[in-house]
Scaffold this motif. Structure first.
Motif, short mmCIF file in Angstrom:
data_model
loop_
_atom_site.label_atom_id
_atom_site.label_comp_id
_atom_site.label_asym_id
_atom_site.label_seq_id
_atom_site.Cartn_x
_atom_site.Cartn_y
_atom_site.Cartn_z
N ALA A 189 0.67 -1.60 0.25
CA ALA A 189 0.14 -0.09 -0.06
C ALA A 189 0.85 1.22 0.28
O ALA A 189 1.43 1.42 0.40
CB ALA A 189 -0.78 -0.21 1.41
N LEU A 190 0.99 2.22 -1.11
CA LEU A 190 1.19 3.16 -0.99
C LEU A 190 0.61 4.47 -1.14
O LEU A 190 1.52 5.60 -0.28
CB LEU A 190 2.46 3.40 -2.70
N GLY A 191 -0.21 3.90 -0.41
CA GLY A 191 -1.19 6.10 -0.10
C GLY A 191 -1.53 6.79 -0.74
O GLY A 191 -1.46 6.37 -2.31
N GLY A 192 -1.35 7.70 -0.93
CA GLY A 192 -0.76 9.02 -1.64
C GLY A 192 -0.11 9.04 -3.58
O GLY A 192 0.05 8.74 -4.41
N PRO A 193 1.57 8.68 -2.75
CA PRO A 193 1.58 7.93 -3.83
C PRO A 193 1.74 7.22 -4.80
O PRO A 193 1.70 7.10 -6.11
CB PRO A 193 3.35 7.82 -3.61
N GLY A 194 1.07 6.45 -4.33
CA GLY A 194 -0.13 5.17 -4.79
C GLY A 194 -1.02 5.97 -6.19
O GLY A 194 -1.22 5.06 -7.68
N CYS A 195 -1.17 7.03 -6.58
CA CYS A 195 -2.00 7.80 -7.02
C CYS A 195 -0.66 8.11 -8.40
O CYS A 195 -1.85 7.84 -9.54
CB CYS A 195 -2.40 9.15 -6.61
N ALA A 196 -0.17 8.65 -8.05
CA ALA A 196 1.28 8.57 -8.71
C ALA A 196 1.72 7.71 -9.94
O ALA A 196 1.57 7.90 -11.18
CB ALA A 196 2.52 9.34 -8.35
N VAL A 197 1.60 6.35 -9.78
CA VAL A 197 1.97 5.17 -10.06
C VAL A 197 1.44 5.11 -10.86
O VAL A 197 1.15 4.43 -11.76
CB VAL A 197 2.01 4.00 -8.60
N ALA A 198 -0.40 5.34 -10.16
CA ALA A 198 -1.64 4.93 -11.17
C ALA A 198 -1.41 5.76 -12.94
O ALA A 198 -1.49 5.76 -13.58
CB ALA A 198 -3.18 4.96 -10.84
N THR A 199 -1.11 6.75 -12.33
CA THR A 199 -0.64 7.93 -13.29
C THR A 199 0.54 7.78 -14.20
O THR A 199 -0.43 7.62 -15.48
CB THR A 199 -0.49 10.04 -12.47
N ALA A 200 1.45 7.36 -13.52
CA ALA A 200 2.45 7.22 -14.94
C ALA A 200 2.12 5.94 -15.52
O ALA A 200 2.12 5.84 -16.65
CB ALA A 200 3.98 7.00 -13.83
N VAL A 201 1.15 4.49 -15.47
CA VAL A 201 1.07 3.42 -15.41
C VAL A 201 0.27 4.14 -16.91
O VAL A 201 0.94 4.01 -18.51
CB VAL A 201 0.31 2.17 -15.08
N ILE A 202 -1.58 5.19 -16.41
CA ILE A 202 -1.55 5.34 -17.59
C ILE A 202 -1.72 6.77 -18.46
O ILE A 202 -1.81 5.96 -19.73
CB ILE A 202 -3.52 6.70 -17.03
N ALA A 203 -0.78 6.97 -17.98
CA ALA A 203 -0.11 8.06 -19.06
C ALA A 203 1.06 6.96 -20.33
O ALA A 203 1.17 7.80 -21.06
CB ALA A 203 1.05 9.23 -18.19
N TRP A 204 1.94 6.54 -19.86
CA TRP A 204 2.49 5.62 -20.35
C TRP A 204 0.81 4.55 -21.66
O TRP A 204 1.68 4.55 -22.50
CB TRP A 204 3.71 4.60 -20.09
N THR A 205 0.58 4.30 -21.22
CA THR A 205 -0.32 3.37 -21.87
C THR A 205 -0.93 4.32 -23.10
O THR A 205 -1.88 4.01 -24.06
CB THR A 205 -0.98 3.04 -21.04
#
Length: 457
Positions: A189-205
């Protein structure tokens, strides 16, 4: 003017281009709403991480994205002139510009300590915010790369594919957020930084899918983006993009920072007042998407007409877009004023916060006319590759009159502000006045630009 080019026809063309842009913009905004809603269920510290980190990221991204947005009017004019091979060359130069901007942006995001120091936050909050921003540094190349694809599609009048990809990205946001915020399948569980990981995955997709479409779809073949060899950066082309892009990026940054500092000043008045302001600002941002989408569509059609040397048509399209944005925004502003109590109740059950927000909604209804006119006029001016003077107008109006006047009225440091404008209302009055000034100034300057453009025929 032919029968198919009557003013109603212009309005229909603008509307047909604007609605997919609007849906795409709302999908992008919804990502931020989802981040806030899901992170708030993890911890208060992580929600603060998101608030602090996102404010820094947005400021950097908006400035860089604004510079890159110079590609839209440039490509729009080339498309109108039917110089299709030149569009491919411009895309290649845009890729180099995005790369240069990415390097600068990634350095700022990877080493955000000077910006975080301004917040005087706790060590834990600083550490999490730094992680959040460094993860987003990994997303920035893909985000700016996808912006090139979006600019191309919008400039050639085909924004529906961009809309479809943005809506698809929104569908991925909830499950990816849940995975990285709360953990699962061996992922902590990453908490707030987890949003950034999700954003990065979506951005590269999005970036990879957009690149694949450019490579394989037949509608892009005429532009010679692929199969024509690599192109080195041409400094003359880079200068032309930066000549338009830097003032555009600054104008976006001025708008963002005007609201950011407005919130910081209002925060001095207490949590209840700033909460009421936040509700008003958030709803105002959603309403702003309508004139922004019309402005985008109008600017592209004007750029195409200018590229085709159809200056009379460009003038008519420009004023059709300004008129459409004003009529729709004022109508919606009136509806919002009548339904303001129900809207505020949907935001908060807190009676004191609702009472603070209620009088501020008069400004939302009031400034819709000015906001819609200024943003549409600004985009029309950019279609003529004009951005420096409008940026100076923004700086004077939004920073000088808006923030400065709001400070004098809202905080009353000199002891002469009327009671009705003391508090958050003073800042909103200053902001509304600044929008009225910039709308009038931009309309006047557009008249000069169009008159001079007409003389070129």
């Amino acid at each position: 003017m032919t029968p198919t080019q009557t003013p109603p026809r212009f309005t229909l063309r603008i509307a047909a281009l604007a609605w997919p842009i609007l849906i795409g913009q709302l999908a992008v905004i919804a990502n931020g709403v989802i981040d806030t809603a899901m992170t708030s269920r993890f911890s208060a510290t992580d929600l603060a991480t998101l608030a602090l980190g996102a404010s820094i990221y947005i400021s950097i991204f908006v400035g860089l994205n604004g510079v890159l947005a110079a590609m839209s009017p440039v490509i729009g004019q080339l498309f109108g002139a039917q110089r299709f091979q030149d569009i491919g060359a411009e895309i290649k130069q845009g890729i180099w510009l995005a790369l240069f901007l990415t390097i600068a942006g990634c350095i700022a995001l990877a080493f955000p300590q000077p910006l975080l120091a301004l917040a005087h936050a706790s060590p834990e909050l600083n550490e999490k915010s730094m992680l959040y921003l460094r993860i987003l540094a990994l997303a920035l190349p893909a985000t700016l790369g996808f912006r090139i694809y979006a600019s191309l599609n919008t400039a050639i009048g085909q924004p529906k594919m961009v809309m479809a990809l943005q809506v698809g990205a929104l569908a991925l946001k909830v499950p990816l957020n849940a995975l990285f915020i709360f953990g699962g399948f061996g992922i902590p569980a990453l908490g707030g930084p987890g949003c950034a990981v999700a954003t990065a995955v979506i951005a590269w997709t999005l970036f990879l899918v957009g690149g694949l479409l450019l490579r394989t779809h037949s509608s892009y073949r005429a532009y010679g983006i692929f199969g024509t060899g690599l192109a080195a950066p041409k400094w003359a082309a880079q200068r032309e993009l930066l000549k338009l892009g830097i003032p555009m990026g600054l104008s976006y940054l001025i708008e963002v920072t005007a609201f950011t500092f407005m919130a910081l000043f209002i925060a001095r008045l207490g949590a209840t007042v700033v909460a009421g302001h936040q509700i008003t600002a958030n709803f105002g941002t959603v309403l702003y998407m309508l004139p922004l989408s019309i402005a985008n569509a109008t600017g592209i059609l004007v750029a195409q007409a200018v590229g085709a040397r159809e200056f009379d048509m460009a003038r008519r399209i420009g004023f059709a877009g300004i008129r459409l944005a004003a009529i729709l925004s004022v109508s919606i502003g009136g509806i919002v004023w009548l339904a303001r109590e129900a809207i505020i109740r949907a935001y908060t059950p807190d009676a004191s916060v609702a009472a603070t927000a209620l009088p501020l909604f008069v400004f939302i209804a009031f400034y819709q006319l000015f906001d819609s006119v200024q943003v549409t006029t600004a985009f029309v001016l950019r279609a003529y590759k004009v951005a420096v003077v409008p940026t100076l107008m923004y700086a004077f109006a939004l920073w000088g009159v808006g923030l400065g006047g709001g400070y004098v009225l809202g905080l009353d440091p000199f002891g002469f502000s009327p009671p009705i404008f003391q508090g958050a209302a003073g800042f909103w009055m200053g902001n509304s006045t600044s929008l009225a000034l910039v709308a009038a100034g931009l309309l006047w300057y557009l008249h000069l630009v169009q008159r001079n453009a007409g003389h070129e025929r």
